[in-house]
Enzyme design. Structure first.
Site, PDB file in Angstrom:
ATOM      1  CB  CYS A  37      -0.891   0.041   1.244  1.00  0.00           C
ATOM      2  SG  CYS A  37      -1.927  -1.398   1.513  1.00  0.00           S
ATOM      3  CG  ASP A 451      18.207  35.890 -12.582  1.00  0.00           C
ATOM      4  OD1 ASP A 451      17.785  35.267 -13.563  1.00  0.00           O
ATOM      5  OD2 ASP A 451      17.574  36.814 -12.029  1.00  0.00           O
TER       6      ASP A 451
END
Length: 510
Positions: A37, A451
């Site tokens: 499961c 950046d």
């Protein structure tokens, strides 16, 4: 995470709490029932003495367990470990998910990773509890279940579309994994859903993700980078946003329509060849970063500084659930990034649209073209592309390297090797190499330190970008947060401003 590395107590606590955050990260195998499961399965928590925890569904199947028909463990989000880890096992899992074994067998997988078949099998068995064939078999079983439950295709067509070598192998695998025959599985699905979810060749799927998810950020990122002809952004009458595009797939192409909803992404996939279902789903999940573990990421980025006790900025906490958008095609990502160097996002979209209109393959559907192949761009790109001559030469040279195989872009590469190869090309600087590596490999720990938007966001929040210890291994997510908050500040202070993330970013070292 190897079998021996799984912490029993931690896993058992997650199962006892039915914590869905761990779905896909490990599986619970119950010896008394013979089933496995997902951690959040609503069934009664098994006794400690009756459970074993395994890192993959393939390991559970290899050990003789069948999938729980209540929680459908194969439908859980993928493990975030395959992105956070860069070892051989993780890189192999990314390529297996893309269908490399179905297309070329274990030899193709081993060649892509640069290892012998024997060494690859040994490592995967040790780390993941199953070899490459068993791992690929688990993916085939998942694809088969989707096709059985959501289409009216014949079982023989499903068998070969899912990658099985024979109908017998398909039948045996479905029975072994799901404990029912394919026909029974379809009957049960029709009884529940009322009708197949496939209409006129289009499959409608629910792609789960781990909450929370910042939909505003994904909406902005996708909509802002739409290249007309290749992509389309629509808002329906009920206010739901839809992203449409075409994807070049191993056996042709696919059209996709995506809408982010609470708990899942609604995906409509129009496939020209059903064998492309698994790779298309994998690429969509990669594009939207659906396998991330946002709770772990948010906790790490928002934790107080150990020395000062201060939050990561002057009174600021990052919004939850941000994602790092990936890509659906490596060559397209690189070439579009190069096209957009030193210009705005809007201008980059215009240049890309012109290239797609001139050289892209026409297809049927609401989006009319595929992105041109690298070979076509290498041969004819200079006829269509405009801008500085050096940039055009760099783009066509990169396309030629991709077409010849001198440059290989796939998710099985290491970040260091990929970055090295990208920087070796003319016209590619550190920002482009890092940006492509981050998005292609879903690498969570890349800092785009050159950046300008990110640097301004860092100053605004009092963040030191060189502090690797503080922000690793989630620096890619930190970059997204800084982009988002800086762009939001710009928008709030100048409502008519156009968001130009890439324009500012590429005004750096590239």
């Amino acid at each position: 995470m190897s079998i021996t590395a799984l912490d029993f107590e931690r896993c058992y606590r997650a199962v006892s709490a039915r914590d869905s955050r761990f779905d896909g990260q490990f599986y619970t195998a119950v010896r008394t029932t013979g089933i496995y499961c997902r951690p959040s399965c609503p069934a009664i928590t098994p006794k400690r003495t009756n459970v074993t925890f395994l890192p993959t569904a393939a390991a559970a199947q290899q050990a003789g367990y069948r999938a729980c028909r209540r929680c459908l463990p194969d439908a859980a989000p993928g493990s975030p470990l395959w992105n956070t880890r860069a070892d051989l096992a993780a890189r192999a899992m990314r390529l297996i998910g893309d269908g490399v074994v179905e297309r070329g067998g274990v030899p193709a997988l081993a060649a892509a990773l640069g290892y012998s078949q024997r060494q690859l099998t040994r490592v995967l068995t040790t780390e993941l509890g199953a070899g490459p064939l068993a791992l690929a078999r688990a993916h085939r079983a998942h694809t088969a279940r989707l096709l059985i439950q959501t289409t009216a295709m014949s079982m023989s067509d499903i068998a070969f579309a899912a990658g099985f070598a024979s109908i017998r192998q398909f039948n045996d695998t479905v029975r072994e994994v799901f404990a029912v025959s394919p026909s029974t599985m379809r009957t049960e699905a029709q009884r529940t859903a009322g009708r197949p979810a496939a209409v006129n060749g289009t499959l409608c799927l629910r792609l789960p993700y781990r909450a929370p998810l910042d939909r505003d950020w994904l909406d902005w990122f996708l909509s802002a980078h739409v290249a007309p002809g290749l992509e389309l952004w629509q808002t329906s009458s009920d206010g739901e946003n839809h992203y449409l595009r075409n994807i070049r797939t191993p056996h042709g192409h696919a059209g996709v329509r995506l809408a982010v909803r609470p708990g899942y992404v609604h995906a409509e996939l129009t496939l020209r060849d059903m064998r492309d279902l698994a790779p298309t789903v994998a690429r969509v999940r990669h594009l939207l970063d659906l396998d991330a573990d946002p709770v772990a990421i948010d906790e790490a980025l928002n934790r107080s500084d150990e020395d000062t006790g201060a939050p990561p900025g002057p009174g600021t906490r990052f919004d939850p659930g941000i994602r790092v958008p990936g890509s659906v095609d490596g060559p397209e990502l690189l070439l579009r990034t190069m096209i957009g160097q030193q210009i705005s996002v809007a201008a980059a979209n215009t240049h890309t649209a012109r290239l797609v209109a001139a050289l892209g393959e026409p297809v049927d559907g609401p989006v009319s073209r595929l992105f041109p192949t690298s070979a076509v761009i290498a041969e004819r790109g200079a006829e269509v592309l405009t801008g500085p001559a050096q940039r055009i030469r760099s783009i066509t040279a990169a396309a030629a390297a991709l077409a010849s195989g001198d440059l290989v872009l796939h998710q099985g590469r290491t970040a260091a090797e990929l970055r090295r190869d990208l920087l070796a090309l003319d016209g590619i600087g550190p920002w482009t190499a890092d940006y492509v590596t981050m998005r292609l490999l879903a690498d969570p720990d890349i800092m785009l330190h050159t950046d300008l938007v990110i640097r301004r966001g860092a100053v605004r929040h009092g963040i030191e970008l060189t502090d690797t210890t503080r922000w690793s291994p989630w620096r890619s997510y930190l970059c997204m947060h800084l982009w988002r908050t800086e762009l939001r500040t710009r928008t709030e202070s100048r409502a008519s401003a156009t968001l130009t993330t890439d324009s500012d970013a590429k005004a750096s070292t590239d």
